[in-house]
Design a protein around this motif. Structure first.
Motif, PDB file in Angstrom:
ATOM      1  N   LYS A  66       0.832  -1.229   0.000  1.00  0.00           N
ATOM      2  CA  LYS A  66       0.000   0.000   0.000  1.00  0.00           C
ATOM      3  C   LYS A  66       0.852   1.259   0.000  1.00  0.00           C
ATOM      4  O   LYS A  66       1.805   1.363   0.764  1.00  0.00           O
ATOM      5  CB  LYS A  66      -0.876   0.028   1.254  1.00  0.00           C
ATOM      6  N   GLY A  67       0.488   2.199  -0.848  1.00  0.00           N
ATOM      7  CA  GLY A  67       1.145   3.511  -0.847  1.00  0.00           C
ATOM      8  C   GLY A  67       2.414   3.573  -1.680  1.00  0.00           C
ATOM      9  O   GLY A  67       2.948   4.652  -1.890  1.00  0.00           O
ATOM     10  N   LEU A  68       2.880   2.416  -2.142  1.00  0.00           N
ATOM     11  CA  LEU A  68       4.108   2.463  -2.961  1.00  0.00           C
ATOM     12  C   LEU A  68       3.770   2.943  -4.375  1.00  0.00           C
ATOM     13  O   LEU A  68       2.701   2.635  -4.918  1.00  0.00           O
ATOM     14  CB  LEU A  68       4.748   1.069  -3.056  1.00  0.00           C
ATOM     15  N   LYS A  69       4.716   3.663  -4.941  1.00  0.00           N
ATOM     16  CA  LYS A  69       4.561   4.128  -6.332  1.00  0.00           C
ATOM     17  C   LYS A  69       5.319   3.126  -7.211  1.00  0.00           C
ATOM     18  O   LYS A  69       6.554   3.061  -7.126  1.00  0.00           O
ATOM     19  CB  LYS A  69       5.156   5.528  -6.440  1.00  0.00           C
ATOM     20  N   VAL A  70       4.573   2.350  -7.966  1.00  0.00           N
ATOM     21  CA  VAL A  70       5.199   1.252  -8.717  1.00  0.00           C
ATOM     22  C   VAL A  70       4.997   1.444 -10.219  1.00  0.00           C
ATOM     23  O   VAL A  70       3.857   1.627 -10.681  1.00  0.00           O
ATOM     24  CB  VAL A  70       4.601  -0.110  -8.275  1.00  0.00           C
ATOM     25  N   ARG A  71       6.095   1.404 -10.936  1.00  0.00           N
ATOM     26  CA  ARG A  71       5.976   1.479 -12.408  1.00  0.00           C
ATOM     27  C   ARG A  71       5.287   0.212 -12.908  1.00  0.00           C
ATOM     28  O   ARG A  71       5.660  -0.900 -12.528  1.00  0.00           O
ATOM     29  CB  ARG A  71       7.354   1.600 -13.054  1.00  0.00           C
ATOM     30  N   THR A  72       4.269   0.393 -13.748  1.00  0.00           N
ATOM     31  CA  THR A  72       3.621  -0.755 -14.387  1.00  0.00           C
ATOM     32  C   THR A  72       3.708  -0.572 -15.891  1.00  0.00           C
ATOM     33  O   THR A  72       4.088   0.493 -16.374  1.00  0.00           O
ATOM     34  CB  THR A  72       2.120  -0.850 -14.014  1.00  0.00           C
ATOM     35  N   MET A  73       3.310  -1.606 -16.616  1.00  0.00           N
ATOM     36  CA  MET A  73       3.190  -1.458 -18.057  1.00  0.00           C
ATOM     37  C   MET A  73       1.921  -0.639 -18.331  1.00  0.00           C
ATOM     38  O   MET A  73       1.086  -0.460 -17.441  1.00  0.00           O
ATOM     39  CB  MET A  73       3.092  -2.834 -18.711  1.00  0.00           C
ATOM     40  N   GLU A  74       1.786  -0.199 -19.583  1.00  0.00           N
ATOM     41  CA  GLU A  74       0.573   0.532 -19.965  1.00  0.00           C
ATOM     42  C   GLU A  74      -0.506  -0.510 -20.228  1.00  0.00           C
ATOM     43  O   GLU A  74      -0.916  -0.744 -21.360  1.00  0.00           O
ATOM     44  CB  GLU A  74       0.838   1.363 -21.219  1.00  0.00           C
ATOM     45  N   ASN A  75      -0.943  -1.160 -19.152  1.00  0.00           N
ATOM     46  CA  ASN A  75      -1.832  -2.299 -19.274  1.00  0.00           C
ATOM     47  C   ASN A  75      -2.946  -2.137 -18.248  1.00  0.00           C
ATOM     48  O   ASN A  75      -2.701  -2.174 -17.039  1.00  0.00           O
ATOM     49  CB  ASN A  75      -1.015  -3.577 -19.010  1.00  0.00           C
ATOM     50  N   GLN A  76      -4.167  -1.949 -18.761  1.00  0.00           N
ATOM     51  CA  GLN A  76      -5.301  -1.632 -17.873  1.00  0.00           C
ATOM     52  C   GLN A  76      -5.594  -2.761 -16.890  1.00  0.00           C
ATOM     53  O   GLN A  76      -5.988  -2.515 -15.749  1.00  0.00           O
ATOM     54  CB  GLN A  76      -6.559  -1.328 -18.705  1.00  0.00           C
ATOM     55  N   VAL A  77      -5.393  -4.018 -17.316  1.00  0.00           N
ATOM     56  CA  VAL A  77      -5.677  -5.158 -16.435  1.00  0.00           C
ATOM     57  C   VAL A  77      -4.722  -5.126 -15.242  1.00  0.00           C
ATOM     58  O   VAL A  77      -5.137  -5.265 -14.078  1.00  0.00           O
ATOM     59  CB  VAL A  77      -5.564  -6.492 -17.225  1.00  0.00           C
ATOM     60  N   HIS A  78      -3.460  -4.893 -15.498  1.00  0.00           N
ATOM     61  CA  HIS A  78      -2.472  -4.810 -14.419  1.00  0.00           C
ATOM     62  C   HIS A  78      -2.764  -3.603 -13.519  1.00  0.00           C
ATOM     63  O   HIS A  78      -2.707  -3.691 -12.296  1.00  0.00           O
ATOM     64  CB  HIS A  78      -1.057  -4.652 -14.983  1.00  0.00           C
ATOM     65  N   MET A  79      -3.061  -2.465 -14.160  1.00  0.00           N
ATOM     66  CA  MET A  79      -3.250  -1.240 -13.372  1.00  0.00           C
ATOM     67  C   MET A  79      -4.460  -1.359 -12.441  1.00  0.00           C
ATOM     68  O   MET A  79      -4.424  -0.903 -11.297  1.00  0.00           O
ATOM     69  CB  MET A  79      -3.368  -0.035 -14.302  1.00  0.00           C
TER      70      MET A  79
END
Ligand code: PAF
Length: 323
Positions: free
Chosen positions: A162-175
């Motif tokens: 919680k609260g961490l800023k995590v780089r994700t792919m540009e992927n709506q399912v992951h986000m």
């Protein structure tokens, strides 16, 4: 004249030339992939190049460019300015929405299950959807099960994320999943991730072990939690306009060569999975191996309701229960 026009002309000219003279008929194709040359993507690309050169007697030569941005490479293949690429499914749902179902967290039990689904009817039917989008999907490759790294603290439970800023792919399912966990998902092109981690623009990122090792993330991340939260497939894609310029025999040669490349990619993933965690520990990472994945799945229940609405419960179950 664009590079694609020259590729198309080369293919047309090649078909007029006697096949006994491979030098004259040589066709150079551009191929891209998203990571370093020594990664599993590099292995897939080099294997494809070798197979094509061998099977075509040197007619097809691939020029391989590593470290490309995946979404941009897919777009380039669609418009014919890139001939071939290997990409994760990360951005692919933006082009072929049905494929995004495979990005659902904890959908696949293990590598055997994931590979069986992709090589079976569900995965093979998905490959048939690509030509309508200007692409030909030659084969499923593999990126691997994704795990979270960060520079702040050990993640043992979903609450720790919680609260961490995590780089994700540009992927709506992951986000959707990360938002559900209370993480601040920050999509960005992979080419920018190392610098973003180094400068603290984001606290963490998530990727399979072969990416974490090949990208030297141990230099900028202290904690690795083996969440295995999502299986990340890869695809060997070809521009449909380039593919359509080949003879049927050549098209089959590309498909067969891509199957060999995909197998080599999976083997490389398996090899790095066997040694990568020890390598990352030796490089100074603290690795959290004892992860209760059922707690993460529980925390994701509202996200699963969204996925069921989007993809159909029965389609998800068909993959999840595939044996
Ligand atoms: O995190 C990503 O964007 C992908 O996993 C990567 C590293 C480009 C490989 O497909």
């Amino acid at each position: 004249m664009t590079r694609w026009v020259s590729t198309a002309m080369a293919l047309a000219l090649a078909s007029l030339l006697p096949s006994a003279n491979p030098t004259l008929a040589a066709t150079t194709l551009q191929m891209g992939h998203p990571t370093a040359s020594n990664s599993h993507y590099g292995v897939a690309s080099a294997t494809l190049a070798e197979e094509l050169a061998r099977r075509s007697n040197g007619k097809f030569k691939l020029v391989i460019t590593p470290n490309g941005a995946e979404r941009e490479m897919v777009e380039s293949a669609q418009i014919g300015t890139l001939d071939l690429l290997v990409t994760s499914t990360g951005p692919v749902g933006n082009f072929v929405p049905e494929v995004a179902i495979v990005d659902i967290p904890f959908l696949f039990k293990d590598y055997t299950h994931a590979r069986a689904v992709l090589d079976g009817p569900v995965g093979q039917d998905m490959l048939k959807l690509f030509p309508d989008k200007g692409l030909v999907a030659l084969a499923w490759g593999e990126n691997g099960f994704r795990h979270i790294t960060n520079s702040k603290h050990a993640i043992n439970t979903p609450a720790d994320a919680k609260g961490l800023k995590v780089r994700t792919m540009e992927n709506q399912v992951h986000m959707t999943a990360f938002r559900q966990l209370g993480v601040l998902p920050t999509p960005m092109a992979f080419t920018e991730v190392f610098t973003a981690l180094q400068q603290g623009t984001v606290d963490g990122q998530e990727n399979p072990i072969p990416v974490i090792t090949a990208s030297k993330f141990a230099q900028v991340q202290k904690y690795l939690t083996l969440t295995g939260h999502v299986y990340s497939p890869a695809l060997i894609l070809m521009s449909k306009s380039t593919f359509d310029g080949l003879t049927p025999e050549e098209q089959q040669m590309f498909r067969d060569s891509a199957m060999v490349a995909a197998k080599a990619m999976r083997e490389k993933v398996a090899a790095v999975e066997a040694t990568g965690v020890a390598e990352l520990r030796a490089a100074g990472m603290e690795v959290i191996t004892d992860v209760d994945r059922s707690k993460f799945q529980e925390a994701l229940q509202p996200a699963y309701a969204e996925y069921a609405k989007k993809f159909g419960k029965e389609n998800i179950e068909r993959i999840r229960d595939y044996a």
